[in-house]
Design an enzyme around this catalytic site. Structure first.
Site, PDB file in Angstrom:
ATOM      1  N   CYS A   1      49.391  42.676  46.954  1.00  0.00           N
ATOM      2  CA  CYS A   1      50.587  43.337  47.174  1.00  0.00           C
ATOM      3  C   CYS A   1      51.451  43.331  45.929  1.00  0.00           C
ATOM      4  CB  CYS A   1      51.725  42.384  48.093  1.00  0.00           C
ATOM      5  SG  CYS A   1      51.844  40.763  47.729  1.00  0.00           S
TER       6      CYS A   1
ATOM      7  N   CYS B   1      41.399  33.556  34.537  1.00  0.00           N
ATOM      8  CA  CYS B   1      40.743  33.367  36.222  1.00  0.00           C
ATOM      9  C   CYS B   1      39.416  34.266  35.684  1.00  0.00           C
ATOM     10  CB  CYS B   1      41.390  33.429  37.354  1.00  0.00           C
ATOM     11  SG  CYS B   1      41.005  32.297  38.671  1.00  0.00           S
TER      12      CYS B   1
ATOM     13  N   CYS C   1      35.852  34.139  40.514  1.00  0.00           N
ATOM     14  CA  CYS C   1      34.923  35.088  41.117  1.00  0.00           C
ATOM     15  C   CYS C   1      33.428  35.370  40.243  1.00  0.00           C
ATOM     16  CB  CYS C   1      35.836  36.332  41.440  1.00  0.00           C
ATOM     17  SG  CYS C   1      35.927  37.158  40.603  1.00  0.00           S
TER      18      CYS C   1
ATOM     19  N   ASP D   1      33.618  49.752  39.275  1.00  0.00           N
ATOM     20  CA  ASP D   1      34.081  49.366  38.430  1.00  0.00           C
ATOM     21  C   ASP D   1      33.847  47.859  38.624  1.00  0.00           C
ATOM     22  OD1 ASP D   1      36.155  48.095  40.414  1.00  0.00           O
ATOM     23  OD2 ASP D   1      36.836  50.179  40.109  1.00  0.00           O
TER      24      ASP D   1
END
Length: 526
Positions: A8, A486, A489, A389
């Site tokens: 969001c 970060c 992933c 991307d």
């Protein structure tokens, strides 16, 4: 859909005491009219619902919340002048917060739409807030609440848990300032968050998690204050670029008694800015923590060009670079420029095809196929470097490659990804919560050399070749040290303890053959 989805975006506006701001044409008491414009600029962060809460002294409902399913234009009736004006008049106020939402659980349920409002007889305990992020320790917080006498949690969302945590800090005779409240709440949270809160006393709080995982910017000019998940929302309101700055990790902006303050509510042991914001999520016109999104994506394209293994003769005129619309264009253009070949829009996106990520099975694939139209006149007989991307689940890419061959009649397709392989789930607000849904891990788990892995990936997708960027390209493109990002992933190294624990649980389930469930055992985040 193979594309990840963000949770969001938040926005806030406050007309402080003082002369009327020229950026607020309807006057100080109707600063809330600026909210829909701001939310439109960050709608890339969520299209499931939109809403706002306004504060207006003298109104029976000191705080009044409006929220609806759909995009900003649908929710605020922006295509119907009369209805939009009626909403703006009814909810007018000098202070307002707003929210756009997408959810991991995909629930099209108005109960999950934000802002969340917590009513109370005492004005200091009556508040509304919007939340961008995800709490990695949500299961623990929820279990703790339910373990207490006759407590009940109505919604499977960490937003409700956060609401209860905020309310708990004001229980009884406790009268914390907003800064003290945020300081206490933050000690209970593990994860990523940016928060916009307003209470019935007309006080406002904007806060960013101590690691800075989620972005938020703010600006002050004269009597007008505004904040949003992305700087573009502030720029388009008319704030001068030099007056737009990031809220620093662990910082809170508070407005109380008409006075604005910027203070630290928590120490920031390290920075962990989500790199995915720059390469995919954020509006290309935004600047996050001092780094232009466009320039970061341009640099990613240059990194792709630097590692391109194909021999390319620009004079042959048989090779073209094609971006997958829209977030890949900056990278594709930069790559093409470095290689000396054309960057062409060989894929046209139908912007009105609707959301594909909530469709299932064949219906989803059909929607993806209808979303992109290859231009045969541009592509036929060409060797195509298709720039994307990221590849998360690969659904979109497989359909695109089939369409390029069948409709575009291309000679060759070489997939180039401006991101390293996604190898681990996100527990901080991106809709990729299980290892099993990811495309890359099964190939990387074989232990083969990278060329063999890329060859098998290409065969699986139906491409002539596939290449991803190396991990160290990301820090160079964003111009931040790797330790300030970060990159969980793409590395499996999480910046918080609960994130690392959740990853280990996910790996254990994969190894044992247990069915994987999403981060919250099937529950959605904010």
């Amino acid at each position: 859909m193979s594309k990840p989805r963000h949770e969001c975006g938040i926005a806030a506006v406050y007309h402080l005491p003082g002369p009327a701001s020229p950026l607020c044409p309807h006057g100080p008491s109707e600063a809330s009219r600026l909210l829909p414009r701001m939310l439109l600029d960050i709608q890339n962060r969520g299209q499931l619902s939109a809403g706002m809460t306004t504060w207006r002294p003298g109104r029976d409902l000191l705080l009044e919340t409006y929220k609806e399913l759909g995009g900003v234009s649908e929710a605020f009736r922006l295509n119907h002048k009369g209805k939009a004006e009626a909403l703006m008049q009814r909810y007018a106020g000098p202070a307002a917060i707003g929210h756009v939402r997408y959810a991991t659980c995909g629930k099209e349920d108005l109960n999950f739409a934000q802002p969340f409002e917590h009513r109370h007889l005492q004005k200091r305990k009556w508040f509304a807030f919007g939340f961008n992020g995800q709490l990695a320790n949500y299961p623990d917080l929820r279990a703790e609440i339910l373990a207490q006498d006759e407590h009940h949690v109505a919604l499977a969302t960490d937003t409700e848990i956060l609401m209860h945590e905020i309310a708990r800090q004001m229980a009884g005779d406790r009268r914390p300032t907003l800064l003290e409240l945020m300081r206490s709440v933050s000690q209970r949270l593990d994860g990523a968050y940016s928060i916009a809160l307003v209470n019935a006393q007309g006080e406002m709080l904007i806060a960013r998690d101590p690691l800075g995982i989620k972005p938020v910017s703010y600006a002050v000019e004269g009597s007008l204050f505004a904040a949003a998940s992305e700087s573009v929302a502030l720029l388009n309101l008319g704030f001068a670029p030099e007056n737009i700055r990031p809220v620093e990790p662990g910082e809170a902006i508070t407005i109380s008694g008409g006075e604005l303050r910027v203070d630290r509510f928590a120490e920031s042991p390290r920075r962990a800015h989500c790199f995915f914001e720059w390469i995919y999520f954020a509006n290309v016109a935004s600047s996050l923590d001092g780094r232009s999104v466009y320039l970061a994506r341009k640099r990613l394209g240059e990194e792709l060009a630097a590692v391109e293994p194909l021999k390319i003769d620009p004079a042959a005129e048989d090779t073209v670079v094609v971006p997958v619309p829209d977030t890949s264009k900056a990278a594709a253009d930069a790559m093409a420029y470095k290689l000396g070949v054309p960057s062409v829009e060989g894929l046209m996106r139908n912007r009105y095809s609707g959301r594909t990520f909530i469709e299932g099975g064949a219906g989803r694939q059909a929607k993806v196929a209808g979303k992109y139209t290859p231009l045969r006149e541009v592509l036929e007989g060409k060797r195509v470097l298709l720039v994307e991307d990221s590849i998360v689940r690969s659904t979109t890419m497989r359909v695109l490659l089939d369409r390029l061959r069948e409709v575009g009649r291309v000679k060759e397709i070489h997939v180039r990804v401006a991101c390293p392989p996604i190898v681990a789930p996100c527990f901080y607000g991106i809709d990729m919560s299980t290892v099993g849904e990811l495309f890359a891990p099964p190939f990387l788990a074989t232990g083969d050399d990278i060329e063999t892995i890329y060859k098998r990936m290409a065969e699986e997708l139906g491409a002539d070749s596939v290449r991803f960027l190396p991990v160290d390209s990301i820090a160079r493109a964003i111009e931040r040290p790797a330790e300030e990002l970060c990159q969980a992933c793409i590395t499996g190294d999480y910046p918080t303890a609960c994130g690392q624990q959740l990853y280990q649980v996910a790996l254990d389930k994969v190894r044992s053959g247990e069915p994987e469930r999403r981060t919250y055992e099937g529950a959605g985040a904010s």
